[in-house]
Design a protein around this motif. Structure first.
Motif, short mmCIF file in Angstrom:
data_model
loop_
_atom_site.label_atom_id
_atom_site.label_comp_id
_atom_site.label_asym_id
_atom_site.label_seq_id
_atom_site.Cartn_x
_atom_site.Cartn_y
_atom_site.Cartn_z
N ASN A 2 -35.39 -12.22 -8.50
CA ASN A 2 -36.06 -12.66 -8.48
C ASN A 2 -37.09 -12.29 -8.07
N SER A 4 -39.29 -12.51 -5.54
CA SER A 4 -39.15 -12.33 -4.20
C SER A 4 -38.41 -10.36 -3.71
N HIS A 29 -37.45 -17.81 -0.12
CA HIS A 29 -36.86 -16.52 -1.11
C HIS A 29 -37.73 -15.18 -0.46
N ALA A 160 -44.27 -20.14 -5.13
CA ALA A 160 -42.58 -20.23 -4.69
C ALA A 160 -41.61 -20.06 -5.59
N ASN A 161 -42.40 -20.37 -6.70
CA ASN A 161 -41.59 -20.61 -8.24
C ASN A 161 -41.86 -18.86 -8.38
N TRP A 164 -38.68 -17.26 -6.51
CA TRP A 164 -37.84 -17.60 -6.69
C TRP A 164 -36.93 -17.63 -8.11
N GLU A 165 -37.90 -17.09 -9.13
CA GLU A 165 -37.56 -16.55 -10.94
C GLU A 165 -37.22 -15.34 -10.94
N TYR B 284 -38.43 -27.25 -4.77
CA TYR B 284 -36.77 -26.41 -4.70
C TYR B 284 -36.93 -26.36 -6.11
N PRO B 285 -36.40 -24.53 -6.65
CA PRO B 285 -35.56 -24.87 -7.79
C PRO B 285 -34.82 -25.99 -8.11
N MET B 458 -30.29 -22.60 0.52
CA MET B 458 -30.55 -22.28 -0.62
C MET B 458 -29.29 -21.14 -1.02
#
Lengths: 520, 520
Positions: A2, A4, A29, A160-161, A164-165, B284-285, B458
Motif C-alpha cells: 500500500n 504507506s 497504516h 489516510a486513503n 492504505w490504498e 476507515y477503508p 485494521m
C-alpha cells in the motif's frame, strides 16, 4: 503493497532510517508499515515539539534528514516552534503529516483543519499527496528537498486513503533539490584585495554563518585572519559549531544589541560569509535595529545558501594564506581551577569546560546563564555545539534527543534554563526510553530571567504583582529531581560549584541520561 | 498613555479581565501595562498550550472571553492545538500575539515568522495592528468578534512599536460582531407537522449541538420528546453539557463509527438543531464516512451559528409541549453501590458519579476510559461537562485551569488519559500557583490505548517492536505522583476501585488542586 509501505521503502532507499513520531488514528497504516520495516528506527516523543526538535538535533549531527510522523493540523501545530528553529538552522527534515482521507475532507470532521496552511510558515516545501500511487514519488521529492545544501524543511501531507490504498514503490534518485553555489571569483578577489591593505584589513570583520563554524571552515578563517589581520566573528546562533582546544576560536556576536554594536564598533568593512546582515534580536524604542556601524560597507560574499567552505577556501587561497598557521588557535591552554562557591553565569563555564568529555555535543539553550560560556570554550576539549537558531524556546531537550540518536558514541550535554526546559519537558521520557547518553543541566533560577532583564531595561518602577506573576517561576518552585524521576531519568540537585563539578563529571561518565538541577 | 496601556484599558472596558499569558521580550510593554492594571487577573502558563486551553475552558464556564498573551509565531504555534479545540467549541477568545516592531520586520530577525499565517487556520478573525493609535480600536474590534454568538477566535497581532508608541484609549462599544439568528418559522412548522404523526416521530431523531446541551435547552428537547415520541441525541462532543440528576439525560452519539451508525439505525428523519450532519471522526477503508442512514432525510433546522435555545423553544411551542413533563428526566435514581475490584472503563463511572460534588465541572478527555461514563451520568448530581470538541489532545488540564478560574466556587474534576495529560502537563504548575480547586484523575494505562484499538481494528498480525514503541507509554512507566509533586500538586496513586473512591472523595473535599493516578 500500500501507499504507506511504498513510502517507508522509499524513505529507507533514500537513507532516511530514523523516524521521530507521535502518530494518531489517521496514521495507523503508516505505523503498520513502519512496524514491518525493522531497519527503520522509530523514536516516540510524548509531544510533537519533542519530535520536531529531535529531528533538528539529528540533522545537525548526522548531516542527513530524519523523518517525523505527526497527526493532522493540531499535531503539526505542536511541532511548529521547533520546526521554526530547524528552518532557521537550515536543517533538512522530512515531515510526514497525516490528514483525513480525501473523500472525508469535505465532511469537516472535528479534527479537520488546513494542514498545508499550518505547515507553510515553518516549511520550505509543502505538498499534499493526492493518490497512493503518487505517495512514493512525493516521498522521494520530499527527501530530495530535505537533502538540499543547506537543508530544507519538507512537509508532506498524507491523506489516510493514500496511506492504505494500493501502490508500487518505484525507483527514485534522491539528489539534493538545491545545491550550494560557490562564490563569484570576482567578489572573492575584491575582498582579497581589500584585505591585502593592512590598514583596511584591521577594520574588516568576516562574519561567518551557516555551516561555516565547522572545523575545516574555521581553520580557513583563522588562516585568513593570521595572514591579513582581519577580525572574525560567528553569527550569534549557529546551526553547529566545532570548537574547543586545537580549533580556531571564533566568538559569536553577542546576543544583546549593545554588546553586538560594541563588538562591531570601528568596523569599516563587514564581509558576510554564510551570514546575513546582523540585526537586533528584538527591536527596542531607542536602540538600533541593525548592529553594524552605519558607515560600514557590507559585502555579501556568500549568502546562507552559498557554499561557505568553498568561499573560505577561495578567499584563503586568494590572500595566500593556505600554509599559514591560523590565528586564534585555542591550544595548550591549561584549564584554570575554580574556587568553590555560589554558581553564577560568570563561573559555571569553567566547570562545564572542565567536565566536558572529548567530542561531546553541547546543546546550548542557557539563554541567560550561558552568555559567558564563550569565555570558557578555548579551555574545553574539542566538541560540537548546537544552538537555538530561531530563538523559539523548548529546543535543548528535544535537540539533545536527536543529537544523541545521531551520535550514540558521544556524550550530549544539554544546558537549559528552567523556563525553556518546561516547554518540552516530555523529552526527558524519550531520553529514558531510548537510554540516550545525555546529561541535562537545568539552570534553576525560578524565573524567565531574560524577561526580568528586558523589563528592567525599559526603566520604570519595580515590577508589581501582575508582572512578577508572569515572569517568575516560583510559588511553587519546580522540583526538577521529581520531574526527572517522574519520567525515568536519574537526577540530583546542587547549589554549589563543587557540587556541580562533581555531579557533572559523574553524569558525563554514566551511560544513559542524567539530570542535574543547578540552583543559581 | 502608550498603545499597550490603551489596549489593556480597552480590554477591561470590554469586560475582558482575565489574561492567560506566556509573554516574551516583544511583549514587555504589554506586560508593563498589565502590571499597572490591577483589575486584570494575569495567569501564567509555562507553555502556550496551557494558555490557549485555559482561555477555552474559561469561556465555556464564564460565557465571556478571556485574553491570551502569546510570543510571536512560535509561541502562537504552541497554542494552536487548543485553539483548534476552542474554535470547534465556538469559544470566544481574544488572542494578543506579539510581533516584531514594524520597522524591524524586514530585517527578518531570528524569531521572525508570518504570524498572521500561523494564526489563520485556527482563528475566525485575524488582524495586525498597524499603529499605536489604532491599537485600542483593534482591541475593541477583537472583543466584538470574540463576543459573537456563538463565540469566535479573534487573533490580534501586535507589533512591538504599536505597544510602546503614544496612543489614546478612546471609547468603544463591544457589541457582538455576529449574533445567532432565530430559526425560520416555516421550517419549525414543517418539523412540528412531521412530529405530529406518531409513526414519523418514532423514526425521527433530534440531534442537538452547539450550546443546546445547556439545561434550559435540554429541558425543551425533553418536553418535545415526551409530547411526540421522537428520539434525542447530543453531538458526540459538546462545548458544554449541563447534566446529572433532575435534568434531561440526552446521550451523545457514540464516538466509534459502528456505534454511531447503530444508534441512528432506523432513523428516517434527522433534525439537526445546532449540530452538523454527523460524520465519522476518522475515515476507515471499509466504513461509512457519514453515520446517518443513507435514506434518512436530514433537516438543518438550526445550524451551529443559529440560536439553538430559540429554535427548541419555537419547536416546543409548535408541537404544544410547553407544559409537558420532559422525557428522559434523570431523577430519583439511587446510585448503585459498586463492588471493589480492579478499575476499568465499565465500573469507574459509578465511582466518579458518586464522588462528584453538586455543580462540579467535569472536564472530559478520558478518550478510551471515559467512553462508558454516559451510563453513570443520570446518577450524578447536577453538574457541567466540558468536552474535547476538536479532538486535539492536551485539552483537559489547561481547560480545567480556565474553568476553575471562571468558577472558583465549584470543584473541577479533570478526567484524562496518561497520553493526553503528557501533552500539556505544565498545566499542573498553574493549578498549584493559582491554588485552583481541581481534581485531576489520570487514567494510567501506559499506552495510547485508543491507537492500540485502531491498529487492532485494521486486522493483521500483533504489533511488532516498532508499533509497540510508538503506541505504548511503558519502559519507563510515567510516575504521576512525582510528576505532580514536581509542580507542587499533591498526588496519590491507586489501583483499586475502593481506593479510587476514597481518594476522589478526599480530593474533591480538599481546597486547591490534587492529582489521582488510577492504574487501569
Amino acid at each position: 503493497m500500500n501507499g504507506s509501505q511504498a513510502m517507508v521503502k522509499t524513505l529507507l532507499d533514500g537513507g532516511v532510517d530514523v523516524c521521530f513520531a507521535n502518530p494518531g488514528t489517521s496514521e495507523m497504516h503508516f505505523v503498520a508499515a513502519l512496524d514491518q520495516a525493522t531497519r527503520m528506527r522509530c523514536v516516540l516523543g510524548l509531544f510533537e515539539g519533542v519530535v520536531t526538535g529531535a529531528a533538528d538535533g539529528y540533522y545537525r549531527m548526522a548531516s542527513k534528514p530524519a523523518a517525523t510522523l505527526l497527526h493532522l493540523g493540531p499535531g503539526l501545530g505542536n511541532g511548529l516552534a521547533n520546526l521554526h528553529n530547524a528552518k532557521r538552522a537550515r536543517s533538512g527534515i522530512v515531515n510526514i503529516i497525516g490528514q483525513h482521507a480525501l473523500d472525508h475532507l469535505h465532511n469537516d470532521a472535528p479534527l479537520n483543519s488546513d494542514v498545508e496552511a499550518v505547515a507553510r510558515p515553518m516549511s520550505h516545501w509543502v505538498k499534499t499527496t493526492v493518490s497512493a500511487t503518487q505517495a512514493a514519488a512525493d516521498t522521494a521529492e520530499a527527501i530530495s528537498q530535505a537533502n538540499s545544501q543547506p537543508g530544507r524543511i519538507a512537509s508532506l501531507v498524507l491523506p489516510a486513503n493514500c496511506a492504505w490504498e494500493d501502490a508500487d514503490p518505484g525507483k527514485y534518485t534522491f539528489e539534493p533539490a538545491c545545491v550550494a553555489a560557490a562564490p563569484l571569483a570576482e567578489t572573492v578577489d575584491k575582498i582579497a584585495q581589500l584585505l591585502s591593505d593592512p590598514e583596511q584589513a584591521k577594520q574588516t570583520v568576516l562574519l561567518i554563518g551557516g555551516a561555516g563554524m565547522m572545523e575545516k571552515s574555521t581553520w580557513l578563517a583563522g588562516q585568513i585572519a593570521a595572514k591579513t589581520g582581519c577580525k572574525l566573528f560567528a553569527e550569534p546562533r549557529s546551526m553547529r559549531l566545532e570548537r574547543g582546544r586545537g580549533r580556531v576560536n571564533i566568538r559569536p556576536l553577542p546576543f544583546p544589541v549593545d554588546g553586538a554594536v560594541k563588538a562591531l564598533q570601528g568596523t569599516r568593512n563587514l564581509v558576510l560569509i554564510g551570514a546575513t546582515d546582523p540585526v537586533a534580536f528584538f527591536a527596542y524604542p531607542d536602540k538600533p535595529r541593525r548592529v553594524a556601524p552605519t558607515d560600514c560597507k557590507i559585502t555579501h560574499l556568500a549568502t546562507p545558501v552559498h557554499d561557505v567552505f568553498a568561499t573560505l577556501e577561495a578567499l584563503c587561497d586568494a590572500v595566500g594564506a593556505a600554509s599559514q598557521t591560523p590565528a586564534q588557535l585555542a591550544t595548550d591552554l591549561a584549564l584554570p581551577s575554580f574556587v568553590d562557591g555560589k554558581p553564577d553565569a560568570s563561573n559555571i563555564g569553567m566547570v562545564i569546560a572542565g567536565a566536558l568529555p572529548e567530542h561531546a555535543i553541547l546543546v546550548d539553550e542557557a539563554v541567560t546563564s550561558g552568555r559567558q560560556l564563550a569565555d570558557s570554550i578555548p579551555y574545553a576539549p574539542p566538541h560540537d555545539c548546537i544552538d537555538i537558531t530561531g530563538g523559539a524556546i523548548g529546543f535543548a531537550l528535544p535537540a539533545a534527543v536527536g543529537a544523541a540518536v545521531a551520535a550514540p558514541d558521544r556524550r550530549v550535554v544539554a544546558l537549559v534554563g528552567d523556563g525553556a526546559a518546561m516547554y518540552t519537558v516530555q523529552a526527558l521520557w524519550t531520553m529514558a526510553r531510548e537510554q540516550l547518553n545525555i546529561t541535562v543541566v537545568i539552570f534553576d533560577n525560578r524565573s524567565y530571567r531574560i524577561l526580568r532583564g528586558e523589563l528592567a531595561n525599559m526603566g520604570g518602577p519595580q515590577p508589581g504583582e501582575n508582572a512578577r506573576r508572569m515572569l517568575d517561576l516560583d510559588a511553587p518552585d519546580l522540583d526538577w529531581v521529581s520531574m526527572a524521576k517522574a519520567q525515568g531519568v536519574p537526577a540530583v540537585k546542587t547549589d554549589t560549584l563543587a557540587g556541580f563539578d562533581q555531579a557533572l563529571k559523574k553524569a558525563n561518565a554514566t551511560p544513559g541520561p542524567s539530570l542535574i538541577a543547578l540552583k543559581i
